[in-house]
Structures are given as C-alpha cells and as structure tokens.
Motif scaffolding. Sequence first.
Motif, short mmCIF file in Angstrom:
data_model
loop_
_atom_site.label_atom_id
_atom_site.label_comp_id
_atom_site.label_asym_id
_atom_site.label_seq_id
_atom_site.Cartn_x
_atom_site.Cartn_y
_atom_site.Cartn_z
N LEU B 207 0.39 -1.21 -0.04
CA LEU B 207 -0.05 0.47 -0.07
C LEU B 207 0.52 1.22 -0.32
O LEU B 207 0.94 2.10 -0.94
N GLN B 211 1.21 4.02 -2.53
CA GLN B 211 0.59 5.68 -3.04
C GLN B 211 1.74 6.22 -3.48
O GLN B 211 1.34 7.54 -3.84
N LYS B 216 0.77 9.98 -5.00
CA LYS B 216 -0.70 10.69 -4.59
C LYS B 216 0.05 11.16 -2.49
O LYS B 216 -0.43 11.87 -1.49
N ARG B 218 2.15 12.87 -0.35
CA ARG B 218 2.93 13.94 0.48
C ARG B 218 3.25 13.84 1.72
O ARG B 218 3.04 13.74 2.43
N GLN B 220 5.27 14.52 5.42
CA GLN B 220 4.57 15.73 5.86
C GLN B 220 5.40 16.50 6.58
O GLN B 220 6.75 15.80 6.87
#
Lengths: 128, 384
Positions: B207, B211, B216, B218, B220
């Motif tokens: 997963l 991602q 997708k 982003r 942090q």
Amino acid sequence: MTLKKMNILIIEDDEDLNKAYQMIISSAGHTVVSAFDGQQALDILKDKPDPDIIFLDLRMPVMSGIEFLHEFKPESHKSTIVVFSNYDAQDEVDKAFELGAHRYILKARAAPKELLRIIDEIATQRNT
Amino acid sequence: MDPNYLKNIRVLVTEDDEDDWLITKRIFSQIANSPFVVDWAPTYGDAVKAIDEDSYDVYLLDYRLGEKTGTQILEYARPESRRQPFILMTGTSDKTVEAKSLKLAAADYLVKGSFDATLLSRTLLYAMQRKYLEQQRIDQLVELNQAKEDFISIASHQLRTPATGVKQYLGMLIEGFAGDIPKSQLELLENAYRNNERQLKIINDLLKVAQVDSGKLRLQNGVVNIYELVEEVVEELRATIKERGQKLTLDADKKTLSSLKLECDVDAVRMVIENIIDNASKYSSENSTISVEVTSADNAVCIAIRDKGVGITEEDLPRLFEKFVRFDNSLSTKVGGSGLGLYWAKRIIDLHGGRIDYEPNRSKGSIFTITLPKSTKTVKKITH
C-alpha cells in the motif's frame, strides 16, 4: 491511583474488529458501546451524548469517519476522539485532525495492550 | 485517425521571412478541400507562446529564424512529450540539420521548394496520424497501469482488514484475554502472531508503494534532530537485534549534530532508517555487528549502516532499488519479505532531495548510506 473507568464509543465497520475492540476494552472494566458506521454512531450519541472516548474508523460505508466528524462537531463536545489510521491514509488523518480529532492510532499497531495503554493515558489526562 | 480530425486542423507555420511564408501559404491554398487552417508565427517568441498555449494541432518550423533556429524550438517543445507533431523545414537539404531534427523527435523534415500541395498535405496528415496512434497506445498503457495499481491497492486493502482481525484475536489469546495458555500452546500462538505481523508488513509495504507510485504521497513537514531520531530507532531495534544474537552500535559526532535540526517527514524518514538497519541485521549471521554512523557534511547529513552480512553481488547491484526484487542468497528464504522496502525507501529519500548509496563493505557485507540535505531548498516539490 486507580484510573476512572471510561465510557467509550467504538465506530468500526468491520464486525470482527469491532467485536475484538469491545472485548479488549470491556475486559479492562470500561463501558463500551459500538456502532458500525458514522450514522449509527450519531443515533447512539443522541441518547448517550459525550462518551469519554470515541474510537473512530475512517473508511466506513453509509457515513465515513470524516463525514461523522463534520456532523458531530467535536469542538462542541467533551469526548476525546481517537482515529484509527493506516500507513497510507495520512491525508484522511490530517483531515480528521482539522475537524477536531485528538489523536490517532495505527490499526496495524493497535494490539490489545496498546489500545488499553492509550485509554489509560487519556483517562489520566482527563483526570487532571 | 479520428475522422473529426479531418477538418479545422490548426497549423502554425513559424517562418521569419515574409516572402517564404507567402509561398508556403500559397501552397496550402492549393490543397483541394483543405482541412487546414493556417496561421503565421514570424518569430521564435511567437511560436513558443503558441506552443505554451497549446493552440495548434501541428507545427511547421522553418530552420532559420533570425538568431534562433527551428531546432531550438524543438528543444524547447520536446515533441516526444506532446500530442502534436512538429515538422522542420529548411531552405536546402542539410544532413546535419536533418540528423538533429530526427534526434529532437521532429515528425518529418521538408525542404522548401521540393514539396507541392499534395506532398505538404500528406506529410501533415500522416504525421498527425502517427501521433494519434502513438497517443492511443500511451493512453492504453496508462489505463492498464492504472488498472494494475488499482488492483494492488484494492486487493491490499481487502487483505488488510482480515489480517488485522487475526492480529487482534491472536493478541488477545496471547495476552490472556481468554484465560491462561499453557507454554507449549503459547509458543505456537506466538509463531502465528509473528507470521501475521509479517503478512501485515507486506500488505502495508504494498500500500505504501502504491501510494508513492500514484504520486499521491504528500510528505509531512516536520523538524527533527536527526541524531536523536537515529538514536531512537537504534534503541527501538536493539532488543530485536539482540534476540538475533547480534550487536548494534551507534557512532556519531554528537557535538556537531546535537544542534542540527532537519526538516523532513519524520515518520517516513524513521521508517527508512528502521528498514535499512533491520535489513542489515536480517541479512547478517549471528554474532555479527551492525554499526550505524551519523556524520555531518557541508550541506548534508549522512547515516551510514554497515553490516558484515551476505552483501550484494555485483550482478545484482543494478536492480538493488527496483520494485519486487529479492536476491537469492543463503538467508533470503528465511528472511521473507515483499522486495519493496528498499524501493520505497529510495523513493522517500529522493522526495527529500537526498539519496541512498550502496557500497560493499571492505571485508564482507554492505554499507548503505542515506544522505539527507540540511537545507530544504533542495527538497523537491512534494505535492504532486
């Protein structure tokens, strides 16, 4: 010091996980009510408002965790909201925090002990 | 070609010589039932502006454009990444220009004076047809790739929930929720629990990679003292590594590093460091030492992880950071895994503007070095 027993609402759509969380949490003497989606949770909250802690799954049918937070408006309640998160759901967790969630726990790390530890931590904070 | 294409085809002719433009315009006017609507761009600047605005279906470029050239337009436009064909024209046949035009992905090459209306029309239409077919193939591939990514993502999500359920119930049994468990049974349950953890880790790796691949992810924004972060990871892993009969050491110039704050996605960088130290340990034998060293260079911080394990053969090296790659060695079956950890780690460090390097350890084993820039100015734009 004996910590106060908490009133806890679990919102999780997976029946087996929901049941496991109920068993773990009630075994420690806390009172648990559970819902399987955001809408059910809102209905429960009408009768039993402001549980001490709400464990909230994000991806659920009928009403997602995010939609629930929109409706529930955490800022006007005293409940501590703990979001169940996954490694790949950072955006949703951010959104949940914007909407007033207080903490998150990775589902993959939510072993029984960890779950109870978080509840104790919140109970300590709420006592002080 | 889509028959709708065959009308109102917008053509931009870039030509600095007005007389030559008038000649080209006249040839266009001789095309019977012409589907073309032709405009003139007298300068490099006009052409570039039109390309930026994506206003035309096909571009005809003269080679000589005052101080600029048609090939410079090709360099700017990069026809290989566009849906519209670019066709270069020269006054006289010139092998060097033709070679350059070919290299820069022009769709065709015409010599002025040697084409009539029929040839011009055919050249344009066939160039457009080639682009159209190419684009169709690209669209199909993109769709196929998307379907593959969706499948991985959906399958992993579906696998994760029941695997998490198994984890909860095994955890409850092990922690005595259903009463005491005899030691012999507890051992079996713990084996099941460990395998379930492995399964969950693979699912989560899938997963995480889905991602990062979908763009997708982003990062942090966080700030961390990198030495403290490495120290935390080392402390967390020390017990596991000790259980494997190995030693984990940490070395650093604390003085320089103590005041050094690094802007990064703290959780992601932590997972990368964890992953590489854990790999080093898994691919090393008992009694082996894994050493971690943090150093500060001019503009970067380096975290070097050294082991004396199985190492990477020269043959395997080029595929080290590729997806789903697992090398055959004496420990690979025992270790298990998805072959996604290093791929993901590299992508994450790349997004931070850093890099992960590999070199063989002098005596035996591997050295992985994670380099992270001190300044976030070098951090690539993260939101896709």
